[in-house]
Design a protein around this motif. Sequence first.
Motif, PDB file in Angstrom:
ATOM      1  N   ARG A  30       0.800  -1.233   0.000  1.00 33.21           N
ATOM      2  CA  ARG A  30       0.000   0.000   0.000  1.00 33.21           C
ATOM      3  C   ARG A  30       0.826   1.273   0.000  1.00 33.21           C
ATOM      4  O   ARG A  30       0.504   2.241  -0.699  1.00 33.21           O
ATOM      5  CB  ARG A  30      -0.874   0.054   1.260  1.00 33.21           C
ATOM      6  CG  ARG A  30      -2.153  -0.688   1.117  1.00 33.21           C
ATOM      7  CD  ARG A  30      -2.788  -0.908   2.490  1.00 33.21           C
ATOM      8  NE  ARG A  30      -4.011  -1.700   2.326  1.00 33.21           N
ATOM      9  CZ  ARG A  30      -5.210  -1.157   2.112  1.00 33.21           C
ATOM     10  NH1 ARG A  30      -5.370   0.143   2.072  1.00 33.21           N
ATOM     11  NH2 ARG A  30      -6.261  -1.937   1.961  1.00 33.21           N
ATOM     12  N   THR A  31       1.880   1.279   0.803  1.00 37.07           N
ATOM     13  CA  THR A  31       2.710   2.487   0.878  1.00 37.07           C
ATOM     14  C   THR A  31       3.343   2.766  -0.476  1.00 37.07           C
ATOM     15  O   THR A  31       3.358   3.915  -0.952  1.00 37.07           O
ATOM     16  CB  THR A  31       3.831   2.295   1.927  1.00 37.07           C
ATOM     17  OG1 THR A  31       3.263   1.638   3.054  1.00 37.07           O
ATOM     18  CG2 THR A  31       4.443   3.599   2.321  1.00 37.07           C
ATOM     19  N   TYR A  37       2.912   5.987  -3.063  1.00 33.87           N
ATOM     20  CA  TYR A  37       4.021   6.799  -3.569  1.00 33.87           C
ATOM     21  C   TYR A  37       3.989   6.893  -5.099  1.00 33.87           C
ATOM     22  O   TYR A  37       3.990   7.974  -5.666  1.00 33.87           O
ATOM     23  CB  TYR A  37       5.360   6.234  -3.080  1.00 33.87           C
ATOM     24  CG  TYR A  37       6.560   6.922  -3.679  1.00 33.87           C
ATOM     25  CD1 TYR A  37       6.852   8.253  -3.358  1.00 33.87           C
ATOM     26  CD2 TYR A  37       7.392   6.259  -4.582  1.00 33.87           C
ATOM     27  CE1 TYR A  37       7.944   8.900  -3.918  1.00 33.87           C
ATOM     28  CE2 TYR A  37       8.483   6.907  -5.150  1.00 33.87           C
ATOM     29  CZ  TYR A  37       8.755   8.231  -4.815  1.00 33.87           C
ATOM     30  OH  TYR A  37       9.827   8.859  -5.377  1.00 33.87           O
TER      31      TYR A  37
END
Length: 350
Positions: A207-208, A212
Amino acid sequence: MESLFQEWEGETVIAHHDKPTGAWIFVAVYSTVLGPAAGGTRMKWYPDLREALADAMRLARGMAYKNALPGMPWGGGKAVIALPDDFDPGLRTDLLRRYGKLVHQLGGLFYTGPDMGTCSADMDVIAETGAPYIFACTPEAGGSGSSGPYTALGVFTGIQVACERAFGDASLRARKVLVQGTGSVGGPLIEYLRAAGAQVAFSEVDRTAIGYYRDDLRLEFVSAGEVYTADCDVFSPCALGGILNEETISGLRCRIVAGGANNQLRDPADAGRLRTRNILYAPDFVVNVGGAMAILGMETLGWDHDQAEQEVSSKVRQALRRVFALAAEKDMTTEEAAEHIADERLKTGA
Ligand code: PHE
């Protein structure tokens, strides 16, 4: 398990049970004909021990091929640390130290660096007990750091060479490249591609990382369910192995496959399937050698960063052009051509 050993063409396998954690460690040495075996250490959970051993064996073969093809004085091997169910991360450091001791005991049969599930900081820990057989430690510990950006540079060069072959133009300006996985290789690859003016799409499950690349860099996100059918010029697998297979190949909508992941073909027939669909395949071990090449060059031959980059791009360019030319000349798949060149070196030791 027995059939795995019987079918394996490599030299040596070491099996080690780490009793305090229940992890199993396999070190597979495929060939030492051209030099001591060098290859990464993969650490992850596997559904069973057979899978872990099979992975080590397959990866060791790939390592031998990738080191042989550009003429490096290294054999090929790989280590797999198969983590037990419910592995307690608090035990990780001690496990790595015991693994380092094992590598040390092998006395130079096998040299290692990072791979999936391990990083330079892990190499620092392994080197406490495993030196001098450990590569790619952090700069703070006197190593040359992550190998990922160098692998990415080789893959980037491979994509250019494949475009030159398929489109008659190596330029990536406005070519659409779909990168699967934005980890230590896919991430820096995306930077190279953007700098070259390519239109980049990416697929990722973290998810991170999705946040980004999609929200900050504004790149097109392709979900895991669509990654094998998305329209693009170049599909670049930089995560999982075995993703090119009967099911996925029939749905691909790209002209080129060129990526950093090891063992992209599920079985040898998949190279023929790609060719039948007129998809140009840059064999994984030809284009993903950059990390190993750069790290080994910097840590054993005294190359500096610039020289490492130069060597990686020129050697990958040269090897892949040769593979494409041989495949066309002999009417073979590109995988067969690359294996043929590497096999010759492994047979003759030259
Ligand atoms: N993970 C690297 C590969 O698959 C292995 C490696 C990295 C070997 C760094 C040596 C040094 O090629």
